[in-house]
Design a protein around this motif. Structure first.
Motif, PDB file in Angstrom:
ATOM      1  N   GLY A 206       0.778  -1.229   0.000  1.00  0.00           N
ATOM      2  CA  GLY A 206       0.000   0.000   0.000  1.00  0.00           C
ATOM      3  C   GLY A 206       0.810   1.279   0.000  1.00  0.00           C
ATOM      4  N   GLU A 207       2.111   1.192   0.288  1.00  0.00           N
ATOM      5  CA  GLU A 207       2.928   2.407   0.300  1.00  0.00           C
ATOM      6  C   GLU A 207       3.077   2.970  -1.105  1.00  0.00           C
ATOM      7  OE1 GLU A 207       6.727   1.777   2.190  1.00  0.00           O
ATOM      8  OE2 GLU A 207       5.799   1.233   4.101  1.00  0.00           O
ATOM      9  N   LYS A 208       3.194   4.277  -1.189  1.00  0.00           N
ATOM     10  CA  LYS A 208       3.461   4.945  -2.461  1.00  0.00           C
ATOM     11  C   LYS A 208       4.848   4.542  -2.944  1.00  0.00           C
ATOM     12  CE  LYS A 208      -0.310   7.399  -2.581  1.00  0.00           C
ATOM     13  NZ  LYS A 208      -1.371   6.942  -3.437  1.00  0.00           N
ATOM     14  N   THR A 209       5.017   4.510  -4.243  1.00  0.00           N
ATOM     15  CA  THR A 209       6.282   4.076  -4.837  1.00  0.00           C
ATOM     16  C   THR A 209       7.002   5.259  -5.468  1.00  0.00           C
ATOM     17  OG1 THR A 209       5.273   1.952  -5.335  1.00  0.00           O
ATOM     18  CG2 THR A 209       7.323   2.463  -6.453  1.00  0.00           C
ATOM     19  N   ALA A 210       8.125   5.623  -4.904  1.00  0.00           N
ATOM     20  CA  ALA A 210       8.957   6.687  -5.462  1.00  0.00           C
ATOM     21  C   ALA A 210      10.384   6.199  -5.691  1.00  0.00           C
ATOM     22  CB  ALA A 210       8.962   7.896  -4.532  1.00  0.00           C
ATOM     23  N   TYR A 211      10.654   4.944  -5.309  1.00  0.00           N
ATOM     24  CA  TYR A 211      11.997   4.385  -5.402  1.00  0.00           C
ATOM     25  C   TYR A 211      11.935   2.940  -5.876  1.00  0.00           C
ATOM     26  CZ  TYR A 211      12.745   8.115  -1.984  1.00  0.00           C
ATOM     27  OH  TYR A 211      12.766   9.317  -1.344  1.00  0.00           O
ATOM     28  N   PHE A 212      13.053   2.503  -6.442  1.00  0.00           N
ATOM     29  CA  PHE A 212      13.270   1.075  -6.584  1.00  0.00           C
ATOM     30  C   PHE A 212      14.635   0.786  -5.992  1.00  0.00           C
ATOM     31  CE2 PHE A 212      15.257   2.454 -10.525  1.00  0.00           C
ATOM     32  CZ  PHE A 212      16.266   1.526 -10.783  1.00  0.00           C
ATOM     33  N   TYR A 213      14.935  -0.486  -5.825  1.00  0.00           N
ATOM     34  CA  TYR A 213      16.117  -0.880  -5.076  1.00  0.00           C
ATOM     35  C   TYR A 213      16.883  -1.953  -5.825  1.00  0.00           C
ATOM     36  CZ  TYR A 213      13.274   1.375  -1.556  1.00  0.00           C
ATOM     37  OH  TYR A 213      12.503   2.287  -0.883  1.00  0.00           O
ATOM     38  N   ILE A 214      18.180  -1.969  -5.585  1.00  0.00           N
ATOM     39  CA  ILE A 214      19.040  -3.012  -6.122  1.00  0.00           C
ATOM     40  C   ILE A 214      19.783  -3.625  -4.947  1.00  0.00           C
ATOM     41  CG2 ILE A 214      20.960  -3.551  -7.672  1.00  0.00           C
ATOM     42  CD1 ILE A 214      20.028  -0.902  -9.202  1.00  0.00           C
ATOM     43  N   VAL A 215      19.676  -4.935  -4.810  1.00  0.00           N
ATOM     44  CA  VAL A 215      20.356  -5.632  -3.724  1.00  0.00           C
ATOM     45  C   VAL A 215      21.852  -5.679  -4.041  1.00  0.00           C
ATOM     46  CG1 VAL A 215      20.550  -7.774  -2.408  1.00  0.00           C
ATOM     47  CG2 VAL A 215      18.303  -7.024  -3.234  1.00  0.00           C
ATOM     48  N   LEU A 216      22.650  -5.154  -3.127  1.00  0.00           N
ATOM     49  CA  LEU A 216      24.103  -5.171  -3.295  1.00  0.00           C
ATOM     50  C   LEU A 216      24.729  -6.345  -2.542  1.00  0.00           C
ATOM     51  CD1 LEU A 216      24.852  -1.352  -2.870  1.00  0.00           C
ATOM     52  CD2 LEU A 216      24.394  -2.635  -4.979  1.00  0.00           C
TER      53      LEU A 216
ATOM     54  N   ARG B  53       8.641 -13.613  -3.902  1.00  0.00           N
ATOM     55  CA  ARG B  53       9.913 -13.499  -4.620  1.00  0.00           C
ATOM     56  C   ARG B  53      11.054 -13.368  -3.629  1.00  0.00           C
ATOM     57  NH1 ARG B  53      11.944  -9.440  -9.119  1.00  0.00           N
ATOM     58  NH2 ARG B  53      13.846 -10.549  -9.637  1.00  0.00           N
ATOM     59  N   HIS B  54      12.177 -13.956  -3.980  1.00  0.00           N
ATOM     60  CA  HIS B  54      13.406 -13.891  -3.193  1.00  0.00           C
ATOM     61  C   HIS B  54      14.428 -13.112  -4.022  1.00  0.00           C
ATOM     62  CE1 HIS B  54      16.566 -15.241  -0.487  1.00  0.00           C
ATOM     63  NE2 HIS B  54      17.275 -15.579  -1.562  1.00  0.00           N
ATOM     64  N   HIS B  55      15.022 -12.091  -3.435  1.00  0.00           N
ATOM     65  CA  HIS B  55      15.964 -11.219  -4.143  1.00  0.00           C
ATOM     66  C   HIS B  55      17.375 -11.395  -3.610  1.00  0.00           C
ATOM     67  CE1 HIS B  55      12.621  -8.934  -5.925  1.00  0.00           C
ATOM     68  NE2 HIS B  55      12.046  -9.070  -4.748  1.00  0.00           N
ATOM     69  N   GLU B  56      18.295 -11.695  -4.500  1.00  0.00           N
ATOM     70  CA  GLU B  56      19.718 -11.890  -4.201  1.00  0.00           C
ATOM     71  C   GLU B  56      20.517 -10.693  -4.729  1.00  0.00           C
ATOM     72  OE1 GLU B  56      21.314 -14.523  -2.716  1.00  0.00           O
ATOM     73  OE2 GLU B  56      19.423 -15.542  -2.273  1.00  0.00           O
ATOM     74  N   PRO B  57      21.828 -10.628  -4.408  1.00  0.00           N
ATOM     75  CA  PRO B  57      22.642  -9.528  -4.948  1.00  0.00           C
ATOM     76  C   PRO B  57      22.520  -9.415  -6.469  1.00  0.00           C
ATOM     77  CG  PRO B  57      23.849 -10.641  -3.227  1.00  0.00           C
ATOM     78  CD  PRO B  57      22.595 -11.459  -3.481  1.00  0.00           C
ATOM     79  N   GLY B  58      22.299  -8.185  -6.913  1.00  0.00           N
ATOM     80  CA  GLY B  58      22.132  -7.897  -8.338  1.00  0.00           C
ATOM     81  C   GLY B  58      20.682  -7.782  -8.756  1.00  0.00           C
ATOM     82  N   ASP B  59      19.772  -8.320  -7.951  1.00  0.00           N
ATOM     83  CA  ASP B  59      18.342  -8.239  -8.276  1.00  0.00           C
ATOM     84  C   ASP B  59      17.803  -6.860  -7.940  1.00  0.00           C
ATOM     85  OD1 ASP B  59      18.391 -10.926  -8.957  1.00  0.00           O
ATOM     86  OD2 ASP B  59      17.410 -11.611  -7.116  1.00  0.00           O
TER      87      ASP B  59
END
Length: 168
Positions: A54-64, A83-89
């Motif tokens: 429900g939060e507004k979306t102003a960002y995306f993220y990259i797992v380092l 979904r499972h996110h690993e480094p680079g996702d």
């Protein structure tokens, strides 16, 4: 969640590490370092929530480093791993680009370091470094394509299970 010095992460991990991450593949060091220093590098502790449904979306993220899980609400009110996110996702890109609110809750599975990239930073990269933006967009699209393929396989697997169950 706390902000981490991007230059320190760059020094500690080295440029080759970042180029090996799928979202950053084929990008120049100067562009990668600029993305890190103009964005926010954040550290999450295991179990910490990055964002919620429900939060507004102003960002995306990259797992380092580390990993993050996305959970969607189940019909019974439980949270279901989607979904499972690993480094680079990347995570949150689809919501940002589609201008939709978050449909999942993202929780760090372990201590995790991410790059937060805003809509404004994304647009600025498009304006100032169109070639790098094109590479980033291609890498993000490739990640979305892989996710769609995994989802199609899961749907086919579930359809097969349902078909077998109905025949009994």
């Amino acid at each position: 969640m706390q902000q981490v010095d991007a230059s320190e992460i760059w020094r500690d991990l080295g440029s080759a590490y970042f180029r090996e991450l799928s979202t950053f593949g084929a990008m120049q060091d100067a562009v990668l370092l600029n993305m890190l220093t103009t964005g926010r590098v954040l550290q999450l502790k295991s179990g910490e929530v990055l964002y919620s449904v429900g939060e507004k979306t102003a960002y995306f993220y990259i797992v380092l480093q580390g990993s993050i899980n996305n959970f969607i609400p189940g019909q019974d009110g439980s949270m279901v791993l989607s979904r499972h996110h690993e480094p680079g996702d990347d995570l949150g890109f689809v919501h940002m680009i589609s201008l939709n609110d978050r449909t999942a809750t993202a929780i760090a599975e372990q201590d995790t370091v991410i790059l937060e990239m805003s809509i404004e930073q994304f647009f600025e990269l498009h304006q100032t470094a169109p070639d790098a933006f094109g590479v980033l967009l291609l890498n993000l699209a490739r990640g979305m394509a892989r996710t769609i393929i995994r989802m199609a396989h899961k749907i086919a697997e579930l359809d097969k299970r349902i078909y077998i169950a109905e025949r009994k």
